[in-house]
Design an enzyme around this catalytic site. Structure first.
Site, PDB file in Angstrom:
ATOM      1  N   HIS A 112       0.858  -1.207   0.000  1.00 27.17           N
ATOM      2  CA  HIS A 112       0.000   0.000   0.000  1.00 27.17           C
ATOM      3  C   HIS A 112       0.883   1.243   0.000  1.00 27.17           C
ATOM      4  O   HIS A 112       1.465   1.619   1.020  1.00 27.17           O
ATOM      5  CB  HIS A 112      -0.930   0.037   1.212  1.00 27.17           C
ATOM      6  CG  HIS A 112      -1.917   1.164   1.163  1.00 27.17           C
ATOM      7  ND1 HIS A 112      -3.193   1.034   0.659  1.00 27.17           N
ATOM      8  CD2 HIS A 112      -1.816   2.467   1.513  1.00 27.17           C
ATOM      9  CE1 HIS A 112      -3.825   2.198   0.727  1.00 27.17           C
ATOM     10  NE2 HIS A 112      -2.997   3.091   1.243  1.00 27.17           N
ATOM     11  N   CYS A 113       0.990   1.849  -1.153  1.00 32.08           N
ATOM     12  CA  CYS A 113       1.745   3.103  -1.278  1.00 32.08           C
ATOM     13  C   CYS A 113       1.155   3.840  -2.478  1.00 32.08           C
ATOM     14  O   CYS A 113       0.337   3.292  -3.223  1.00 32.08           O
ATOM     15  CB  CYS A 113       3.235   2.824  -1.459  1.00 32.08           C
ATOM     16  SG  CYS A 113       3.603   1.617  -2.732  1.00 32.08           S
ATOM     17  N   THR A 171      -6.890   9.581  -3.945  1.00 29.47           N
ATOM     18  CA  THR A 171      -8.057  10.370  -4.337  1.00 29.47           C
ATOM     19  C   THR A 171      -7.677  11.705  -4.988  1.00 29.47           C
ATOM     20  O   THR A 171      -8.474  12.255  -5.733  1.00 29.47           O
ATOM     21  CB  THR A 171      -8.956  10.658  -3.117  1.00 29.47           C
ATOM     22  OG1 THR A 171      -8.167  11.302  -2.108  1.00 29.47           O
ATOM     23  CG2 THR A 171      -9.561   9.392  -2.568  1.00 29.47           C
ATOM     24  N   ARG A 184     -10.382   0.597  -6.397  1.00 29.37           N
ATOM     25  CA  ARG A 184     -10.587   1.043  -5.022  1.00 29.37           C
ATOM     26  C   ARG A 184     -11.918   1.779  -4.912  1.00 29.37           C
ATOM     27  O   ARG A 184     -12.208   2.673  -5.718  1.00 29.37           O
ATOM     28  CB  ARG A 184      -9.447   1.977  -4.630  1.00 29.37           C
ATOM     29  CG  ARG A 184      -9.383   2.299  -3.156  1.00 29.37           C
ATOM     30  CD  ARG A 184      -8.249   3.240  -2.891  1.00 29.37           C
ATOM     31  NE  ARG A 184      -7.879   3.305  -1.486  1.00 29.37           N
ATOM     32  CZ  ARG A 184      -7.257   4.346  -0.939  1.00 29.37           C
ATOM     33  NH1 ARG A 184      -6.934   5.386  -1.677  1.00 29.37           N
ATOM     34  NH2 ARG A 184      -6.933   4.337   0.340  1.00 29.37           N
ATOM     35  N   TYR A 238     -12.102   1.360   1.396  1.00 27.40           N
ATOM     36  CA  TYR A 238     -11.575   2.231   2.456  1.00 27.40           C
ATOM     37  C   TYR A 238     -12.758   2.889   3.142  1.00 27.40           C
ATOM     38  O   TYR A 238     -13.561   3.577   2.488  1.00 27.40           O
ATOM     39  CB  TYR A 238     -10.632   3.274   1.848  1.00 27.40           C
ATOM     40  CG  TYR A 238      -9.826   4.057   2.869  1.00 27.40           C
ATOM     41  CD1 TYR A 238      -9.562   3.555   4.142  1.00 27.40           C
ATOM     42  CD2 TYR A 238      -9.298   5.301   2.556  1.00 27.40           C
ATOM     43  CE1 TYR A 238      -8.809   4.263   5.060  1.00 27.40           C
ATOM     44  CE2 TYR A 238      -8.540   6.030   3.476  1.00 27.40           C
ATOM     45  CZ  TYR A 238      -8.301   5.508   4.731  1.00 27.40           C
ATOM     46  OH  TYR A 238      -7.552   6.214   5.645  1.00 27.40           O
ATOM     47  N   HIS A 298      -6.312  -0.543   5.961  1.00 27.68           N
ATOM     48  CA  HIS A 298      -6.009  -0.111   7.338  1.00 27.68           C
ATOM     49  C   HIS A 298      -7.024  -0.630   8.367  1.00 27.68           C
ATOM     50  O   HIS A 298      -7.495   0.125   9.234  1.00 27.68           O
ATOM     51  CB  HIS A 298      -5.931   1.426   7.404  1.00 27.68           C
ATOM     52  CG  HIS A 298      -5.261   2.065   6.205  1.00 27.68           C
ATOM     53  ND1 HIS A 298      -4.237   1.456   5.513  1.00 27.68           N
ATOM     54  CD2 HIS A 298      -5.481   3.245   5.560  1.00 27.68           C
ATOM     55  CE1 HIS A 298      -3.865   2.240   4.510  1.00 27.68           C
ATOM     56  NE2 HIS A 298      -4.603   3.314   4.505  1.00 27.68           N
ATOM     57  N   ASP A 308       2.169   2.962   3.190  1.00 25.82           N
ATOM     58  CA  ASP A 308       1.291   4.115   2.942  1.00 25.82           C
ATOM     59  C   ASP A 308       2.090   5.365   2.537  1.00 25.82           C
ATOM     60  O   ASP A 308       1.556   6.478   2.572  1.00 25.82           O
ATOM     61  CB  ASP A 308       0.381   4.433   4.122  1.00 25.82           C
ATOM     62  CG  ASP A 308      -0.767   5.362   3.723  1.00 25.82           C
ATOM     63  OD1 ASP A 308      -1.194   5.311   2.553  1.00 25.82           O
ATOM     64  OD2 ASP A 308      -1.210   6.166   4.556  1.00 25.82           O
ATOM     65  N   ASN A 337      -2.337  13.394   4.138  1.00 22.64           N
ATOM     66  CA  ASN A 337      -3.236  13.954   5.165  1.00 22.64           C
ATOM     67  C   ASN A 337      -2.816  13.719   6.611  1.00 22.64           C
ATOM     68  O   ASN A 337      -3.674  13.696   7.487  1.00 22.64           O
ATOM     69  CB  ASN A 337      -4.671  13.407   4.981  1.00 22.64           C
ATOM     70  CG  ASN A 337      -5.257  13.809   3.657  1.00 22.64           C
ATOM     71  OD1 ASN A 337      -5.245  14.985   3.322  1.00 22.64           O
ATOM     72  ND2 ASN A 337      -5.732  12.856   2.886  1.00 22.64           N
TER      73      ASN A 337
HETATM   74  C1  0GY Z   1      -4.283   6.337   2.569  1.00 25.51           C
HETATM   75  C2  0GY Z   1      -5.120   7.189   3.401  1.00 25.51           C
HETATM   76  C3  0GY Z   1      -5.678   8.382   3.094  1.00 25.51           C
HETATM   77  C4  0GY Z   1      -5.817   8.963   1.799  1.00 25.51           C
HETATM   78  C5  0GY Z   1      -6.031   8.300   0.649  1.00 25.51           C
HETATM   79  O1  0GY Z   1      -6.497   8.168  -1.581  1.00 25.51           O
HETATM   80  C6  0GY Z   1      -6.310   8.931  -0.649  1.00 25.51           C
HETATM   81  O2  0GY Z   1      -6.370  10.148  -0.730  1.00 25.51           O
HETATM   82  O3  0GY Z   1      -6.024   6.999   0.642  1.00 25.51           O
HETATM   83  C7  0GY Z   1      -6.239   9.172   4.209  1.00 25.51           C
HETATM   84  O4  0GY Z   1      -6.281  10.411   4.117  1.00 25.51           O
HETATM   85  O5  0GY Z   1      -6.645   8.554   5.225  1.00 25.51           O
HETATM   86  O6  0GY Z   1      -4.452   5.140   2.534  1.00 25.51           O
HETATM   87  O7  0GY Z   1      -3.427   6.840   1.897  1.00 25.51           O
END
Ligand code: 0GY
Length: 307
Positions: free
Chosen positions: A31-32, A77, A124, A157, A181, A261, A266
């Site tokens: 997960h990265c 995202t 995802r 998620y 997570h 990660d 964030n």
């Molecule tokens: C993660 C967690 C976060 C963000 C994203 O795709 C993303 O923006 O996954 C988060 O802010 O909790 O897994 O990277």
């Protein structure tokens, strides 16, 4: 195009320590992310945050520094459903990276085939409200039905409080389902309490559900500082997350994954040292057998079954 980072955004940690924990041969960081670079791969107009750039070259350098052999790169995202940065990273990895994309129902079969050829093996679905706008569940179910024949899986998620409402949708998904997570448990609640028990039941009752036991830095309330005030795992950094992750690893050793990660979107309070995060692994997977499954055998089964 230039982008202003979201105020308060913490840049990733540029000088990670060398982990003391020696990763097994073939270990996968499952997960990265890559972010941009924004000048080459612009961030999505609908994004909820603007990160700092985190390129494929920087990701691959981190992989080598930490001792991983491969990466699973997950579409973040901030790139919406524009998977170009992801695909570029996969294609540059020499087969050492596979990916999880974000797609819309309008994607064509040819575009799905192209993503597959680049190394994408999953999509995802994100239900974290601060990150994405709501996508109707019938649309997501339609996407799941389209990717299932490709042998792909769905990564979900969500936050622990939302699991009851999402349960029926998740359990109707026709593919392997990988939870990011551990479904974001509130680790200030008891590991034996009703909230985490519901998550364990979700995994127990649904043998197609896997979990990433990742993100102690994101889930921890006690944080990275241990006794003595330094980030030190032996002295208990992120100690409040250990019982949760260890419970999942020991209960479902064949359905767990681990990832850094990186570059840690964030995070507001601290940016973790990725070397220290690798040193977290033996705290949650205490035997060589569990480590081999978590880091090598499980990700290989899901992302490189041909090896
Ligand atoms: C993660 C967690 C976060 C963000 C994203 O795709 C993303 O923006 O996954 C988060 O802010 O909790 O897994 O990277």
């Amino acid at each position: 195009m230039t982008f202003e980072k979201t105020p308060g955004w913490l840049d990733w940690f540029a000088g990670p320590s060398k982990p003391r924990f020696q990763l097994p041969a073939g270990a996968v960081d499952a997960h990265c992310h890559v972010f941009g670079p924004g000048a080459e791969f612009p961030y999505a107009p609908e994004r909820k945050y603007t990160p700092c750039d985190a390129s494929k070259h920087q990701l691959f350098a981190l992989r080598d520094h930490l001792g991983f052999e491969r990466n699973v790169i997950v579409q973040a995202t901030c790139h919406g459903s524009d998977n170009r940065a992801l695909v570029d990273a996969l294609q540059s990895s020499g087969g050492k990276a596979r990916g999880v994309a974000t797609v819309k129902r309008s994607i064509t079969d040819q575009e799905l085939q192209d993503l597959h050829a680049a190394g994408v093996r999953g999509v995802r679905f994100n239900f974290v409200k601060r990150l994405v706008d709501f996508t109707p569940k019938d649309e997501l179910m339609e996407i799941a039905a389209r990717i299932a024949p490709l042998g792909w899986h769905v990564v979900i998620y969500f936050e622990a409080v939302d699991l009851p409402e999402l349960w029926d949708f998740f359990t109707a998904l026709p593919t392997t389902v990988v939870v990011d997570h551990m479904g974001r448990p509130d680790v200030s609640k008891p590991v034996d309490g009703p909230e985490f028990e519901l998550f364990l039941k979700f995994m127990r009752d649904n043998p197609n559900v896997w979990s990433k036991v990742s993100c102690p830095e994101r889930l921890s309330v006690t944080g990275p500082k241990a006794l003595g005030g330094e980030p030190n795992l032996e002295l208990g950094a992120y100690r409040d997350v250990v019982p949760f992750a260890r419970r999942v690893v020991e209960a479902f050793p064949d359905r767990v994954l681990w990832g850094t990660d990186w570059p840690h979107p964030n995070l507001k309070d601290h940016m973790p040292d990725d070397g220290l995060l690798v040193d977290f692994i033996p705290h949650v997977a205490p035997t060589a057998e569990l480590q081999q499954k978590l880091l090598v055998d499980n990700p290989r089964r899901l992302y490189w079954p041909e090896l």
